[in-house]
Design an enzyme around this catalytic site. Structure first.
Site, PDB file in Angstrom:
ATOM      1  CB  SER A  18      -0.758  -0.079   1.124  1.00 26.19           C
ATOM      2  OG  SER A  18      -1.898  -1.100   0.970  1.00 26.19           O
ATOM      3  CB  THR A  61      -6.222  -4.762   4.161  1.00 23.73           C
ATOM      4  OG1 THR A  61      -6.071  -6.329   4.375  1.00 23.73           O
ATOM      5  CG2 THR A  61      -5.172  -4.648   5.495  1.00 23.73           C
ATOM      6  CE  LYS A  65     -10.844  -5.033   2.812  1.00 18.31           C
ATOM      7  NZ  LYS A  65     -10.419  -5.978   1.235  1.00 18.31           N
ATOM      8  CG  ASP A 101     -11.656  -4.256  -1.816  1.00 18.91           C
ATOM      9  OD1 ASP A 101     -10.410  -3.861  -1.884  1.00 18.91           O
ATOM     10  OD2 ASP A 101     -11.972  -4.919  -0.239  1.00 18.91           O
ATOM     11  N   GLY A 124     -13.801 -19.908  -2.464  1.00 20.50           N
ATOM     12  CA  GLY A 124     -13.824 -19.689  -1.170  1.00 20.50           C
ATOM     13  C   GLY A 124     -15.076 -18.700  -0.892  1.00 20.50           C
ATOM     14  N   GLY A 126     -15.057 -16.000   2.411  1.00 23.96           N
ATOM     15  CA  GLY A 126     -14.532 -14.941   2.421  1.00 23.96           C
ATOM     16  C   GLY A 126     -15.435 -13.550   2.453  1.00 23.96           C
ATOM     17  N   GLY A 127     -14.249 -12.633   3.182  1.00 23.59           N
ATOM     18  CA  GLY A 127     -14.747 -10.901   2.244  1.00 23.59           C
ATOM     19  C   GLY A 127     -14.311 -10.766   1.216  1.00 23.59           C
ATOM     20  CE1 TYR A 219       0.396  -8.034  -2.066  1.00 22.24           C
ATOM     21  CE2 TYR A 219      -2.136  -8.449  -2.542  1.00 22.24           C
ATOM     22  CZ  TYR A 219      -0.836  -7.405  -1.670  1.00 22.24           C
ATOM     23  OH  TYR A 219      -0.973  -7.475   0.243  1.00 22.24           O
ATOM     24  N   GLY A 240      -3.755 -10.428  -8.797  1.00 21.96           N
ATOM     25  CA  GLY A 240      -4.599 -10.178  -8.052  1.00 21.96           C
ATOM     26  C   GLY A 240      -3.379  -8.717  -8.083  1.00 21.96           C
TER      27      GLY A 240
END
Length: 281
Positions: A18, A61, A65, A101, A124, A126-127, A219, A240
């Protein structure tokens, strides 16, 4: 005029791209801003809000979130729909939450020429899988959520949310080993294949062979085994890093109204990959 300060918060948050990406975006837009990293354990989030409110803005992150939402003054419509926030702008004494996102995901697909349509299988629940599932639903895709047997409750909950919030009927769930048939877009929203355990893939070669396009949210490495297998099979594939840069670009639009040239963003994606290889691989 006081210096504008920004940060990314999470836990643990040792290796993050970031600061590199956001400082470059400030430079490209001619805007001022210092960007730092703040590690906040979940139990310390409430007590950290005074520190966070002193920032101009910040990114969020794992694992904050969703936890951050009760501490914000308001969130935008898309963040409310997703039930998640990854960007905050402290504007006129008000903490406003947004989700960028989805912008990053769509940017990554666009740069790789991958359409978001047809049968879309999401690995998956998840978030990050929520982001992909909601965007696929908004685009009218036929969605299958594939997860491990132990994640049965979570995948059922995500399917129910998609049906209730987006009024979808074309959503199903299955185990990872039950995926079958031709797939227009296979999306990996699991950590399988992430550095340092880069030798693994989340699905079998048969599933990859049946996929016209693949997107992997990972990524690091830039090209996972899943991406390599898809490209070797002649499929379109994206990783990613483009999503990571794309969601950062969307955050700067919120903070500053900044606009960027496509060539500059493509260069930033490439430079970010090189930076990662040098410092984190």
């Amino acid at each position: 005029m006081s210096e504008r300060t920004f940060a990314v918060i999470g836990h643990p948050i040792g290796h993050t791209m970031s600061p590199f990406i956001h400082q470059r975006l400030f430079s490209l837009s001619g805007s001022s801003g210092q960007y730092t990293v703040i590690d906040i354990p979940p139990e310390d989030l409430k007590n950290s809000m005074k520190t966070l409110s002193a920032l101009t803005g910040y990114n969020i992150t794992i694992p904050h979130k969703q936890r951050i939402i009760p501490f914000l003054d308001k969130i935008d419509q898309k963040a409310a729909l997703y039930g998640t926030v990854n960007t905050v702008y402290n504007r006129n004494g008000s903490a406003e939450g947004f989700v960028t996102d989805p912008d990053g995901f769509l940017t990554a697909l666009a740069y790789s020429g991958i359409p978001l349509k047809g049968k879309t299988v999401i690995l998956g629940c998840g978030g990050v899988a929520r982001t992909f599932a909601f965007e696929a639903g908004l685009s009218g895709c036929d969605i299958t959520i594939a997860a491990r047997e132990e994640d049965f409750s979570a995948r059922q909950l995500l399917m129910r949310e998609l049906k209730e919030k987006l009024h979808l009927t074309n959503v199903s769930v299955c185990r990872m080993d039950e995926i079958e048939g031709e797939i227009d877009l296979l999306i990996n929203a699991t950590p399988v294949g992430m550095y340092p355990q880069t030798e693994h893939m989340p699905v079998s070669r048969k599933v990859i062979d049946n996929s016209k396009a693949v997107f992997d949210a990972i990524y690091n490495p830039l090209h996972t085994k899943l991406i390599e297998a898809a490209l070797a099979n002649g499929a379109k594939a994206a990783g990613g890093m483009a999503m990571l840069v794309g969601q950062a670009v969307a955050a700067h639009k919120i903070w500053d109204g900044s606009e960027y040239q496509s060539d500059d963003i493509l260069q930033l994606i490439e430079d970010s990959a090189k930076y990662q290889q040098k410092h984190f691989a």
